[in-house]
Design an enzyme around this catalytic site. Structure first.
Site, PDB file in Angstrom:
ATOM      1  N   SER A  66      -1.262   8.461  -6.456  1.00 39.17           N
ATOM      2  CA  SER A  66       0.174   8.735  -6.542  1.00 39.17           C
ATOM      3  C   SER A  66       0.446   9.924  -7.459  1.00 39.17           C
ATOM      4  O   SER A  66      -0.323  10.231  -8.364  1.00 39.17           O
ATOM      5  CB  SER A  66       0.929   7.515  -7.086  1.00 39.17           C
ATOM      6  OG  SER A  66       0.736   6.392  -6.263  1.00 39.17           O
TER       7      SER A  66
HETATM    8  N1  SAH Z   1      -2.251   2.824  -7.429  1.00 39.12           N
HETATM    9  C1  SAH Z   1      -3.037   3.836  -6.755  1.00 39.12           C
HETATM   10  C2  SAH Z   1      -2.289   4.497  -5.599  1.00 39.12           C
HETATM   11  C3  SAH Z   1      -2.521   3.730  -4.436  1.00 39.12           C
HETATM   12  S1  SAH Z   1      -2.156   4.303  -2.825  1.00 39.12           S
HETATM   13  C4  SAH Z   1      -3.536   4.887  -7.696  1.00 39.12           C
HETATM   14  O1  SAH Z   1      -3.157   4.858  -8.867  1.00 39.12           O
HETATM   15  O2  SAH Z   1      -4.326   5.716  -7.255  1.00 39.12           O
HETATM   16  C5  SAH Z   1      -1.917   2.684  -2.136  1.00 39.12           C
HETATM   17  C6  SAH Z   1      -3.139   1.813  -2.062  1.00 39.12           C
HETATM   18  O3  SAH Z   1      -2.708   0.546  -1.587  1.00 39.12           O
HETATM   19  C7  SAH Z   1      -4.191   2.292  -1.059  1.00 39.12           C
HETATM   20  O4  SAH Z   1      -5.429   2.377  -1.679  1.00 39.12           O
HETATM   21  C8  SAH Z   1      -4.188   1.209   0.022  1.00 39.12           C
HETATM   22  O5  SAH Z   1      -5.468   0.981   0.593  1.00 39.12           O
HETATM   23  C9  SAH Z   1      -3.714   0.001  -0.777  1.00 39.12           C
HETATM   24  N2  SAH Z   1      -3.130  -1.076   0.010  1.00 39.12           N
HETATM   25  C10 SAH Z   1      -2.331  -1.008   1.100  1.00 39.12           C
HETATM   26  N3  SAH Z   1      -2.015  -2.249   1.548  1.00 39.12           N
HETATM   27  C11 SAH Z   1      -2.629  -3.126   0.690  1.00 39.12           C
HETATM   28  C12 SAH Z   1      -2.700  -4.546   0.629  1.00 39.12           C
HETATM   29  N4  SAH Z   1      -2.099  -5.336   1.526  1.00 39.12           N
HETATM   30  N5  SAH Z   1      -3.424  -5.102  -0.361  1.00 39.12           N
HETATM   31  C13 SAH Z   1      -4.067  -4.327  -1.282  1.00 39.12           C
HETATM   32  N6  SAH Z   1      -4.054  -2.977  -1.261  1.00 39.12           N
HETATM   33  C14 SAH Z   1      -3.344  -2.384  -0.286  1.00 39.12           C
END
Ligand code: SAH
Length: 217
Positions: A66
């Site tokens: 992000s």
């Molecule tokens: N917090 C992260 C940004 C994440 S992007 C950082 O600091 O880099 C969103 C993430 O959510 C992705 O890796 C995606 O695979 C995950 N995601 C999406 N749906 C999800 C779910 N149902 N359970 C767990 N993770 C999920």
């Protein structure tokens, strides 16, 4: 490629923090954590030069780290205090989890993509942050470890998942972007009573979608 944290990186982080202040981030603990966590170590080496720009970036497996402003904004809304139990849904690169650890929270983070989970649960302790990492579907939360003081969802959800509402402490809060794949609204869900939730809305954002189930490779 320089993978260490050197004075140049520290200087770039200070500039990033100054930029976040100008954009309205006020919480000193959030700013200090972003000033501390070496964001360049979370990115593919080809993107290291972009690590301290206020932009989102690809982290592999079709996912993104992000934008720093978004991390700061969500973390500020979370109003996290030292030693609180915080559940993060969407570990991704692990950057948000590291920021929460740097603020003294007890962090539990779930990722649905095995590849990202495998990478992050080894990498974070190696740079000094030790959240509890889980591979699983964040829609279900972590029922055996609930309740949580705070929950932060870092993928765009179509609605607020019920299991996550139930896993919030009374008096706790959840920060979650809610909407469709093209845009979401940042919700703060306050659990003010056993069956009483109050929602505040804090503007539009764009996240990768929260998906159901797991990806086991
Ligand atoms: N917090 C992260 C940004 C994440 S992007 C950082 O600091 O880099 C969103 C993430 O959510 C992705 O890796 C995606 O695979 C995950 N995601 C999406 N749906 C999800 C779910 N149902 N359970 C767990 N993770 C999920």
């Amino acid at each position: 490629m320089d993978q260490n944290d050197n004075p140049r990186h520290q200087g770039l982080r200070k500039k990033l923090v100054d930029g976040l202040k100008i954009k309205g981030i006020r919480n000193e603990n959030v700013l200090a954590a972003i000033g501390e966590v070496p964001r360049h170590l979370f990115m593919d080496s080809g993107f290291v030069n972009f690590a301290y720009k206020d932009q989102a970036f690809p982290i592999g497996a079709g996912q993104t780290i992000s934008q720093p402003y978004t991390v700061a904004f969500q973390t500020q809304l979370l109003e996290v205090e030292k030693n609180q139990k915080v559940l993060e849904v969407g570990t991704g690169s692990g950057y948000q989890a590291a920021v929460l650890c740097a603020m003294g929270a007890k962090v539990f983070t779930i990722e649905r993509q095995k590849e990202l989970y495998n990478k992050v649960h080894k990498f974070l302790p190696a740079i000094g942050y030790s959240p509890a990492c889980f591979f699983g579907d964040g829609y279900k939360g972590l029922p055996t470890l609930a309740p949580f003081d705070r929950i932060i969802v870092t993928a765009g959800a179509p609605t607020v998942p019920l299991p996550l509402k139930y896993q919030l402490k009374v008096g706790g809060k959840m920060v979650i972007p809610v909407g469709d794949n093209n845009k979401q609204e940042m919700y703060v869900v306050n659990r003010v009573g056993e069956n009483d939730y109050r929602i505040e809305k804090h503007g539009r954002f764009l996240f990768v979608p929260m998906l159901k189930g797991i990806v086991n490779f």
